[in-house]
Design a protein around this motif. Structure first.
Motif, mmCIF file in Angstrom:
data_model
loop_
_atom_site.group_PDB
_atom_site.id
_atom_site.type_symbol
_atom_site.label_atom_id
_atom_site.label_comp_id
_atom_site.label_asym_id
_atom_site.label_seq_id
_atom_site.Cartn_x
_atom_site.Cartn_y
_atom_site.Cartn_z
ATOM 1 N N ALA A 52 0.834 -1.194 0.000
ATOM 2 C CA ALA A 52 0.000 0.000 0.000
ATOM 3 C C ALA A 52 0.870 1.245 0.000
ATOM 4 O O ALA A 52 1.976 1.246 0.550
ATOM 5 N N ARG A 53 0.336 2.286 -0.630
ATOM 6 C CA ARG A 53 1.049 3.555 -0.715
ATOM 7 C C ARG A 53 0.042 4.680 -0.502
ATOM 8 O O ARG A 53 -1.018 4.701 -1.139
ATOM 9 N N VAL A 54 0.393 5.620 0.357
ATOM 10 C CA VAL A 54 -0.465 6.762 0.662
ATOM 11 C C VAL A 54 0.328 8.044 0.451
ATOM 12 O O VAL A 54 1.447 8.175 0.970
ATOM 13 N N VAL A 55 -0.229 8.968 -0.312
ATOM 14 C CA VAL A 55 0.308 10.318 -0.406
ATOM 15 C C VAL A 55 -0.582 11.197 0.454
ATOM 16 O O VAL A 55 -1.788 11.300 0.219
ATOM 17 N N THR A 56 -0.012 11.816 1.473
ATOM 18 C CA THR A 56 -0.788 12.508 2.489
ATOM 19 C C THR A 56 -1.114 13.942 2.086
ATOM 20 O O THR A 56 -0.643 14.456 1.070
ATOM 21 N N ARG A 57 -1.907 14.582 2.924
ATOM 22 C CA ARG A 57 -2.336 15.959 2.691
ATOM 23 C C ARG A 57 -1.145 16.895 2.529
ATOM 24 O O ARG A 57 -1.179 17.835 1.734
ATOM 25 N N GLY A 58 -0.073 16.632 3.259
ATOM 26 C CA GLY A 58 1.101 17.481 3.170
ATOM 27 C C GLY A 58 2.108 17.036 2.129
ATOM 28 O O GLY A 58 3.204 17.595 2.046
ATOM 29 N N GLY A 59 1.780 16.005 1.341
ATOM 30 C CA GLY A 59 2.689 15.539 0.306
ATOM 31 C C GLY A 59 3.610 14.425 0.746
ATOM 32 O O GLY A 59 4.471 13.989 -0.030
ATOM 33 N N GLY A 60 3.442 13.937 1.967
ATOM 34 C CA GLY A 60 4.263 12.823 2.433
ATOM 35 C C GLY A 60 3.927 11.539 1.692
ATOM 36 O O GLY A 60 2.796 11.343 1.247
ATOM 37 N N ASP A 342 -9.452 17.133 -4.838
ATOM 38 C CA ASP A 342 -8.509 18.116 -5.366
ATOM 39 C C ASP A 342 -7.273 17.474 -5.985
ATOM 40 O O ASP A 342 -6.381 18.161 -6.485
ATOM 41 N N GLY A 343 -7.193 16.154 -5.953
ATOM 42 C CA GLY A 343 -6.073 15.464 -6.560
ATOM 43 C C GLY A 343 -4.778 15.518 -5.772
ATOM 44 O O GLY A 343 -3.730 15.129 -6.279
ATOM 45 N N ARG A 344 -4.841 15.952 -4.524
ATOM 46 C CA ARG A 344 -3.610 16.112 -3.746
ATOM 47 C C ARG A 344 -3.266 14.876 -2.921
ATOM 48 O O ARG A 344 -2.096 14.639 -2.614
ATOM 49 N N ARG A 345 -4.257 14.111 -2.517
ATOM 50 C CA ARG A 345 -4.034 12.948 -1.659
ATOM 51 C C ARG A 345 -4.499 11.684 -2.376
ATOM 52 O O ARG A 345 -5.477 11.704 -3.108
ATOM 53 N N SER A 346 -3.800 10.589 -2.127
ATOM 54 C CA SER A 346 -4.207 9.331 -2.746
ATOM 55 C C SER A 346 -3.834 8.163 -1.859
ATOM 56 O O SER A 346 -2.947 8.265 -0.997
ATOM 57 N N ALA A 347 -4.532 7.066 -2.078
ATOM 58 C CA ALA A 347 -4.220 5.810 -1.394
ATOM 59 C C ALA A 347 -4.459 4.679 -2.376
ATOM 60 O O ALA A 347 -5.501 4.635 -3.040
ATOM 61 N N VAL A 348 -3.489 3.789 -2.506
ATOM 62 C CA VAL A 348 -3.600 2.649 -3.403
ATOM 63 C C VAL A 348 -3.196 1.397 -2.631
ATOM 64 O O VAL A 348 -2.124 1.364 -2.015
ATOM 65 N N VAL A 349 -4.048 0.397 -2.669
ATOM 66 C CA VAL A 349 -3.799 -0.863 -1.964
ATOM 67 C C VAL A 349 -3.866 -2.006 -2.970
ATOM 68 O O VAL A 349 -4.847 -2.129 -3.711
ATOM 69 N N VAL A 350 -2.830 -2.822 -3.005
ATOM 70 C CA VAL A 350 -2.822 -4.022 -3.847
ATOM 71 C C VAL A 350 -2.751 -5.236 -2.930
ATOM 72 O O VAL A 350 -1.833 -5.342 -2.093
#
Length: 378
Positions: A52-60, A342-350
């Motif tokens: 899993a990969r998460v891009v957070t609100r602050g860009g982490g 807004d396209g700034r945060r994402s989460a993808v789970v495989v």
């Protein structure tokens, strides 16, 4: 979600799935420890491997894995390994179609008959009543002739069988339509095979070449690939399994799977980058993105408020608003995604296991909870 067998598994999931309770406020920050806890819960459920990969609100950028890359070993899951993303491919295909619409090369209200004369005619099917928009939104009413398997034995016997888009569409047209065009939402893989034929007719190139030229190369998605004629997934990757207790997990990593309904192979990083670019307005103009977001009710008995637009769907967040997503289910691989409006945060789970018992509902709920917590976090 790409054949009768997967549809049966999905039905078992959605009839019992629970929604996330509503909460008004944005939650505390989502941390690396939170992500590790969430992927571990999936592993503990019986999933062989999770990444899993998460891009957070602050860009982490948070990354976590759990389980193993191969059942019965201690080989670790690669943090950004290749996986079959199945129906998440449909969002890539839809993006190409919306780009063509923005360029004036096609209209969403063009009919199949206008673009592909004579291809959808007969047995009550009428391509002059089916628009590009309907194909994108699964409201064409066409019979879905995409190959389906009723047992593990069928899968093992036929997983390397090859077919063309035209062959599947021809089989669909031999059947009576399931509803009038535009009258009802019904998930339909055959419609996306028709869209691949539309793309090739309009551009002169195969759908996957347009995806590469218009999306993958501009965004630097170097690990988003067309499965093509190979039956294998590139290395590094975790193996994919179907688990039908009491039998042991069956390895179904290798198969033929190269069509526009779900023929892309990618990574959590590439899929997340693509979704953020799409919702952030990098890939289609605002007018076409607005068209993509115009949804119809879908899976509402399971996820109240869920809607399906043009190759992408929305689901309510527990903290308010919605997130955008498209999942993918293949034998052995389950992908779940989410991106903020807004396209700034994402989460993808495989997840590299499809479970065929009562735990399937729990698997779905755990993945959805991970995405909701990640996107609602401060």
């Amino acid at each position: 979600m790409r054949n009768a067998y997967r549809a049966a598994l999905l039905s078992a999931i959605i009839l019992t799935a629970a929604t996330v309770p509503a909460e008004a406020a944005v939650k505390p920050a989502y941390s690396q420890a939170d992500l590790h806890k969430d992927v571990t819960a999936l592993k503990d459920l019986g999933i062989v491997g999770v990444q899993a990969r998460v891009v957070t609100r602050g860009g982490g950028n948070l990354v976590a894995t759990a389980g193993t890359a191969r059942h019965g070993t201690r080989k670790p899951v690669p943090a950004d390994g290749y996986a079959r993303i199945a129906s998440t491919t449909k969002t890539f295909v839809a993006t190409v179609v919306l780009q063509l619409a923005a360029e004036g090369k096609i209209s969403l209200d063009d009919t199949v008959e206008e673009i592909l004369p004579g291809v959808v005619q007969g047995n009550g099917n009428d391509g002059s009543k089916i628009t590009v928009r309907m194909l994108l939104q699964h409201t064409s009413g066409l019979y879905d002739a995409y190959p389906g398997y009723g047992s593990i034995e069928d899968i093992l016997e036929h997983r390397f069988d090859r077919f063309t888009e035209a062959e599947i569409v021809a089989k669909a047209v031999k059947e009576k339509p399931l509803s009038e065009p535009g009258a009802k939402w019904r998930y339909n893989n055959t419609g996306y095979l028709l869209l691949s034929m539309v793309i090739e007719k309009v551009t002169g190139r195969a759908w996957h070449k347009e995806v590469s030229a218009r999306i993958s190369r501009p965004l630097g998605l170097s690990r988003t690939l067309w499965a093509g004629r190979s039956n294998q997934v590139p290395k590094p990757h975790a193996r994919g399994y179907l688990l039908l207790p009491p039998a042991a997990p069956v390895d179904l990593t290798d198969k033929f799977d190269g069509d526009a309904a779900g023929g892309l192979i990618s990574t959590t990083a590439d899929v997340g980058r693509f979704l953020r670019a799409l919702l952030g307005g990098e890939l289609v103009p605002a007018a076409q993105l607005a068209e993509m977001k115009k949804g119809v009710p879908a899976w509402e008995d399971v996820w109240p408020g869920s809607r399906y637009g043009l190759g992408i769907s929305s689901r309510p967040l527990s903290c308010g608003g919605v997130y955008w997503n498209h999942g993918g289910d293949d034998y052995g691989f389950k992908t779940r995604t989410g991106v903020s409006a807004d396209g700034r945060r994402s989460a993808v789970v495989v997840m590299t296991t499809q479970i065929g018992d009562e735990r399937a509902m729990k698997q779905e709920k755990l993945a959805a909870g991970l995405i909701d917590r990640a996107l609602c976090a401060r």
